[in-house]
Design a protein around this motif. Structure first.
Motif, PDB file in Angstrom:
ATOM      1  N   GLY A  82       3.074  20.959  11.381  1.00 45.82           N
ATOM      2  CA  GLY A  82       3.648  22.308  11.417  1.00 45.82           C
ATOM      3  C   GLY A  82       5.162  22.327  11.378  1.00 45.82           C
ATOM      4  N   LEU A  83       5.806  21.187  11.659  1.00 43.93           N
ATOM      5  CA  LEU A  83       7.269  21.137  11.631  1.00 43.93           C
ATOM      6  C   LEU A  83       7.825  21.319  10.226  1.00 43.93           C
ATOM      7  N   SER A  84       6.996  21.128   9.224  1.00 45.62           N
ATOM      8  CA  SER A  84       7.468  21.276   7.848  1.00 45.62           C
ATOM      9  C   SER A  84       7.925  22.703   7.548  1.00 45.62           C
ATOM     10  N   ALA A  85       7.497  23.665   8.389  1.00 44.92           N
ATOM     11  CA  ALA A  85       7.913  25.053   8.199  1.00 44.92           C
ATOM     12  C   ALA A  85       9.291  25.323   8.805  1.00 44.92           C
ATOM     13  N   PHE A  86       9.821  24.347   9.582  1.00 45.84           N
ATOM     14  CA  PHE A  86      11.105  24.531  10.287  1.00 45.84           C
ATOM     15  C   PHE A  86      12.192  23.694   9.603  1.00 45.84           C
ATOM     16  N   ARG A  87      12.485  23.978   8.356  1.00 46.87           N
ATOM     17  CA  ARG A  87      13.399  23.163   7.569  1.00 46.87           C
ATOM     18  C   ARG A  87      14.855  23.255   8.031  1.00 46.87           C
ATOM     19  N   SER A  88      15.199  24.307   8.775  1.00 42.86           N
ATOM     20  CA  SER A  88      16.587  24.480   9.204  1.00 42.86           C
ATOM     21  C   SER A  88      16.829  24.029  10.637  1.00 42.86           C
ATOM     22  N   LEU A  89      15.864  23.303  11.209  1.00 46.85           N
ATOM     23  CA  LEU A  89      15.992  22.861  12.602  1.00 46.85           C
ATOM     24  C   LEU A  89      17.212  21.975  12.803  1.00 46.85           C
ATOM     25  N   GLU A  90      17.908  22.233  13.909  1.00 52.30           N
ATOM     26  CA  GLU A  90      19.029  21.391  14.307  1.00 52.30           C
ATOM     27  C   GLU A  90      18.730  20.644  15.606  1.00 52.30           C
ATOM     28  N   GLU A  91      17.859  21.229  16.443  1.00 50.70           N
ATOM     29  CA  GLU A  91      17.471  20.590  17.705  1.00 50.70           C
ATOM     30  C   GLU A  91      15.955  20.657  17.863  1.00 50.70           C
ATOM     31  N   LEU A  92      15.353  19.523  18.244  1.00 54.29           N
ATOM     32  CA  LEU A  92      13.909  19.447  18.429  1.00 54.29           C
ATOM     33  C   LEU A  92      13.607  18.734  19.743  1.00 54.29           C
ATOM     34  N   ILE A  93      12.898  19.408  20.635  1.00 52.03           N
ATOM     35  CA  ILE A  93      12.555  18.877  21.954  1.00 52.03           C
ATOM     36  C   ILE A  93      11.053  18.622  21.999  1.00 52.03           C
ATOM     37  N   LEU A  94      10.669  17.360  22.150  1.00 48.09           N
ATOM     38  CA  LEU A  94       9.245  16.983  22.184  1.00 48.09           C
ATOM     39  C   LEU A  94       8.914  16.199  23.451  1.00 48.09           C
ATOM     40  N   ASP A  95       9.644  16.448  24.520  1.00 53.64           N
ATOM     41  CA  ASP A  95       9.430  15.725  25.776  1.00 53.64           C
ATOM     42  C   ASP A  95       8.045  15.991  26.365  1.00 53.64           C
ATOM     43  N   ASN A  96       7.555  15.007  27.120  1.00 52.37           N
ATOM     44  CA  ASN A  96       6.305  15.151  27.875  1.00 52.37           C
ATOM     45  C   ASN A  96       5.124  15.564  27.008  1.00 52.37           C
ATOM     46  N   ASN A  97       4.934  14.814  25.915  1.00 48.83           N
ATOM     47  CA  ASN A  97       3.736  14.957  25.096  1.00 48.83           C
ATOM     48  C   ASN A  97       3.000  13.616  25.084  1.00 48.83           C
ATOM     49  N   LEU A  98       2.158  13.389  24.104  1.00 47.57           N
ATOM     50  CA  LEU A  98       1.379  12.154  24.024  1.00 47.57           C
ATOM     51  C   LEU A  98       1.648  11.431  22.710  1.00 47.57           C
ATOM     52  N   LEU A  99       2.856  11.583  22.195  1.00 50.39           N
ATOM     53  CA  LEU A  99       3.209  11.014  20.901  1.00 50.39           C
ATOM     54  C   LEU A  99       3.370   9.497  21.004  1.00 50.39           C
ATOM     55  N   LYS A 118       9.482  10.678  27.750  1.00 50.97           N
ATOM     56  CA  LYS A 118       8.163  10.639  28.389  1.00 50.97           C
ATOM     57  C   LYS A 118       7.025  10.904  27.410  1.00 50.97           C
ATOM     58  N   ASN A 119       6.972  10.057  26.378  1.00 49.59           N
ATOM     59  CA  ASN A 119       5.837  10.027  25.473  1.00 49.59           C
ATOM     60  C   ASN A 119       5.196   8.643  25.561  1.00 49.59           C
ATOM     61  N   GLN A 120       4.560   8.182  24.508  1.00 48.20           N
ATOM     62  CA  GLN A 120       3.851   6.899  24.547  1.00 48.20           C
ATOM     63  C   GLN A 120       4.308   5.985  23.410  1.00 48.20           C
ATOM     64  N   ILE A 121       5.603   5.968  23.171  1.00 46.98           N
ATOM     65  CA  ILE A 121       6.184   5.199  22.070  1.00 46.98           C
ATOM     66  C   ILE A 121       6.544   3.800  22.557  1.00 46.98           C
ATOM     67  N   SER A 122       6.062   2.782  21.862  1.00 48.37           N
ATOM     68  CA  SER A 122       6.353   1.396  22.249  1.00 48.37           C
ATOM     69  C   SER A 122       7.008   0.592  21.130  1.00 48.37           C
ATOM     70  N   ASP A 123       6.790   0.973  19.873  1.00 50.48           N
ATOM     71  CA  ASP A 123       7.355   0.236  18.742  1.00 50.48           C
ATOM     72  C   ASP A 123       8.687   0.862  18.350  1.00 50.48           C
ATOM     73  N   LEU A 124       9.756   0.330  18.910  1.00 56.46           N
ATOM     74  CA  LEU A 124      11.082   0.917  18.719  1.00 56.46           C
ATOM     75  C   LEU A 124      11.554   0.820  17.269  1.00 56.46           C
ATOM     76  N   GLU A 125      11.405  -0.332  16.652  1.00 60.07           N
ATOM     77  CA  GLU A 125      11.904  -0.520  15.296  1.00 60.07           C
ATOM     78  C   GLU A 125      11.213   0.404  14.297  1.00 60.07           C
ATOM     79  N   CYS A 126       9.909   0.573  14.447  1.00 58.73           N
ATOM     80  CA  CYS A 126       9.159   1.463  13.562  1.00 58.73           C
ATOM     81  C   CYS A 126       9.687   2.890  13.675  1.00 58.73           C
ATOM     82  N   LEU A 127       9.916   3.341  14.897  1.00 60.78           N
ATOM     83  CA  LEU A 127      10.433   4.697  15.109  1.00 60.78           C
ATOM     84  C   LEU A 127      11.821   4.854  14.494  1.00 60.78           C
TER      85      LEU A 127
END
Length: 242
Positions: A82-99, A118-127
């Protein structure tokens, strides 16, 4: 709409337990939103556990037998599409999810601030490789509370030196950052990243499932040695001596 807060170009949809970005959110707010806060939801990529045969067919089975093993498989969802509809975004907050490590963002050319605390990201280089491709204007990034960010928030075994190496590697991958986590990027850090950043890669830890499978394999090998000490397994472990 319940849970939706709009203030000028700022849009918040916090704590709604949504597993994907509602289509109407992009339709109603995507054309004007500069800041989007989706904290405290359940955004993630689907995951399931299925039984597969150890030998032969790789098709999943409903009733596992002694020659099947449990593996984690990814199921496609529309979590962040759904983020594809927000093409003019300058700030995105995705804290406390399960990404997790399969996080995929659309191209957001104007995005300068991204928080994934506070998500579930472990592969730093990939991100970081992904962010370098889809968020070229990024200046502020925060990953606190993820395994990929080694500090006391995720493990008591991590110390300040671990965190410094992490910052050096991130700045090597994303040299335009001005703030990383809660700290401003210094000139010294930027210079060090140019010289040493490539050697500061943080090794991705094994997942719980990988660790469990390694323990099972090791236990089976030990069991063979104990029960059949004269077998090839024993001789292999002993260096081939009889």
């Amino acid at each position: 709409m319940a849970g939706l807060v709009v203030s000028g170009t700022q849009v918040s949809y916090i704590g709604q337990d949504c597993r994907e970005i509602p289509e109407h959110l992009g339709r109603d707010c995507g054309h004007f939103a500069k800041r989007l806060d989706l904290s405290f939801n359940l955004l993630r990529r689907g995951q399931a556990l299925e039984w597969f045969s150890v030998v032969g067919s790789r098709r999943p089975v409903v009733e596992p037998g002694p020659f099947h093993r449990l593996v984690s498989t990814q199921l496609p969802t529309r979590s962040l599409e759904g983020l594809s509809a927000f093409r003019s975004l300058e700030e995105l907050i995705l804290d406390n999810n399960l990404l997790g490590d399969d996080l995929v963002l659309p191209g957001l050319p104007q995005l300068h601030t991204l928080t994934l605390n506070k998500n579930q990201i472990s592969d730093l280089e990939c991100l970081l490789d992904h962010l370098a491709e889809v968020t070229p204007a990024l200046e502020y990034l925060s990953l606190l509370g993820n395994v990929a960010c080694p500090n006391e928030l995720v493990s008591l075994e991590k110390d300040e030196e671990d965190y410094k190496r992490y910052r050096c590697f991130v700045l090597y991958k994303l040299p335009n950052l001005k703030f990383l986590d809660a700290r401003k990027v210094t000139r010294q850090e930027r210079e060090e990243a140019l010289v040493r950043g490539a050697f500061m890669k943080v090794v991705k830890p094994k997942s719980a499932l990988q660790c469990l499978w390694s323990i099972i394999l090791c236990s089976c090998a030990i069991s063979c040695v104990v029960r059949f000490p004269s077998t090839t397994v024993f001789h292999g472990l002993a260096g081939g001596k009889k």
